[in-house]
Design an enzyme around this catalytic site. Structure first.
Site, PDB file in Angstrom:
ATOM      1  N   SER A  47     -34.529 -25.396  42.830  1.00  0.00           N
ATOM      2  CA  SER A  47     -34.886 -25.793  43.908  1.00  0.00           C
ATOM      3  C   SER A  47     -34.208 -25.749  44.962  1.00  0.00           C
ATOM      4  O   SER A  47     -33.205 -25.378  44.950  1.00  0.00           O
ATOM      5  CB  SER A  47     -36.157 -26.842  43.228  1.00  0.00           C
ATOM      6  OG  SER A  47     -36.597 -27.232  44.909  1.00  0.00           O
ATOM      7  N   CYS A  48     -35.181 -25.356  46.458  1.00  0.00           N
ATOM      8  CA  CYS A  48     -33.984 -25.967  47.643  1.00  0.00           C
ATOM      9  C   CYS A  48     -35.124 -26.312  48.457  1.00  0.00           C
ATOM     10  O   CYS A  48     -35.739 -26.418  48.224  1.00  0.00           O
ATOM     11  CB  CYS A  48     -33.585 -24.218  47.604  1.00  0.00           C
ATOM     12  SG  CYS A  48     -33.989 -23.333  47.867  1.00  0.00           S
ATOM     13  N   GLY A  49     -35.564 -25.118  49.411  1.00  0.00           N
ATOM     14  CA  GLY A  49     -35.808 -25.219  51.058  1.00  0.00           C
ATOM     15  C   GLY A  49     -37.298 -24.407  50.479  1.00  0.00           C
ATOM     16  O   GLY A  49     -38.423 -24.584  50.561  1.00  0.00           O
ATOM     17  N   TRP A  54     -38.922 -26.899  48.142  1.00  0.00           N
ATOM     18  CA  TRP A  54     -39.605 -28.357  49.059  1.00  0.00           C
ATOM     19  C   TRP A  54     -40.152 -28.161  50.392  1.00  0.00           C
ATOM     20  O   TRP A  54     -40.847 -29.166  50.477  1.00  0.00           O
ATOM     21  CB  TRP A  54     -37.864 -28.607  49.797  1.00  0.00           C
ATOM     22  CG  TRP A  54     -38.361 -30.629  50.161  1.00  0.00           C
ATOM     23  CD1 TRP A  54     -38.477 -30.987  51.664  1.00  0.00           C
ATOM     24  CD2 TRP A  54     -38.404 -31.341  49.346  1.00  0.00           C
ATOM     25  NE1 TRP A  54     -38.644 -32.452  51.290  1.00  0.00           N
ATOM     26  CE2 TRP A  54     -38.767 -32.691  49.988  1.00  0.00           C
ATOM     27  CE3 TRP A  54     -38.622 -31.948  47.832  1.00  0.00           C
ATOM     28  CZ2 TRP A  54     -39.079 -33.752  49.265  1.00  0.00           C
ATOM     29  CZ3 TRP A  54     -38.847 -32.915  47.467  1.00  0.00           C
ATOM     30  CH2 TRP A  54     -38.950 -34.024  48.955  1.00  0.00           C
TER      31      TRP A  54
END
Length: 307
Positions: free
Chosen positions: A262-264, A291
């Site tokens: 996952s990330c932004g 996110w």
């Protein structure tokens, strides 16, 4: 043609240069930048790109029905866009970007998610290609510009139910490589997979504000943090296997467990997937909403401590 090592998801500038004249090798510039970079990827592509390279619009080949940024399109739309670019299932695709390894990893993951395994990222990207002294093109033919424009247009048409013509590329969706909000929610209790976050430790711990307005700080409870820049050398090339292994293990990521990245907004998570692929883990899923989706909701649980 000497096919690169199947386990390794990247190829060198030397390899690409020696295979550039092969008609079955298609090169894609997948440059995309954060708003704060103040860079226009398409304008940069037109003025400087690997000879014969196509341009893949990360914000154009998307699901237009959601407000979340550059979410994965459906099978039909992806097949139409890739076909518009003139790419076929029999092609070896090499994707690069203007930073080194950044958004190219996202497009690598997209191709794999739609069943195309013969896809590689150019290690070091355009900066490495230029540093090695290889030629670049500073103009773009009308034929290429037409293909690039059509690729984004057919995505919109597909979602409107309009006919876009026959596809030369067959997309086969691989659902195991994509995770949804609901799967991440269920995983908090089930712990079937380890969620690894590619954002900075400060964002992960919620000690700095998120760059997008209205998004809470922190992370999904139980997730681990491996900032994407820590798997790269100077932000440009992928680290060696043993160094990568240490980076994940030191962050508490059990490499024998199934992993979700996952990330932004779903871009740099793909860099972690790329790094883990080098370690032989070719089944890493990406939480596409990342996110921006999770932190943008009021009811999702958020942790702000490390670990």
């Amino acid at each position: 043609m000497s096919i690169p090592n199947e386990v390794d998801p990247v190829v060198s500038s030397e390899w690409l240069h020696s295979h550039l004249s092969n008609p079955n090798v298609k090169v894609i510039d997948a440059s995309w930048y954060m708003p704060g970079d103040n860079r226009n990827p398409f304008e940069e592509y037109k003025s400087c790109h690997v000879p014969g390279a196509l341009f893949f619009d990360v914000d154009g080949v998307v699901d237009p029905t959601t407000s979340l940024p550059h979410m994965l399109p459906n099978e039909t739309a992806f097949a139409a866009a890739v076909s518009a670019l003139g790419i076929q299932n029999s092609d070896t695709v090499v994707v690069y970007d203007g930073k080194g390894i950044f958004s190219a990893a996202r497009v690598w993951w997209m191709f794999r998610t739609f069943g195309h395994k013969d896809i590689f990222v150019l290690d070091g990207g355009l900066p490495d290609w230029r540093a090695k002294g290889y030629n670049v093109e500073s103009s773009t033919s009308l034929d290429l510009l037409s293909k690039i424009s059509k690729a984004s247009e057919v995505v919109k048409k597909t979602y409107k139910g309009e006919q876009v013509g026959a596809s030369s590329f067959r997309a086969v969706y691989q659902p195991d490589l994509v995770w949804s909000l609901e799967q991440v929610q269920a995983n908090i209790n089930d712990a079937n997979r380890v969620l690894v976050d590619a954002r900075s430790k400060a964002r992960f711990e919620g000690t700095v504000p998120e760059p997008r307005k209205g998004i809470r700080g922190g992370h999904v409870p139980g997730s681990k943090c491996v900032p994407f820049n820590e798997v790269l050398r100077d932000g440009k090339t992928l680290l060696e296997k043993e160094v990568l292994r240490s980076k994940f293990e030191d962050a508490g990521v059990p490499l024998l467990s199934p992993i979700v990245a996952s990330c932004g907004t779903g871009v740099t998570a793909c860099i972690l997937a790329l790094a883990l692929h080098r370690l032989g883990k070719n089944d890493v899923a990406v939480y596409d909403g990342s996110w921006t989706e999770w932190g943008g909701l009021s009811e999702t649980p958020v942790a702000t401590h490390s670990g």
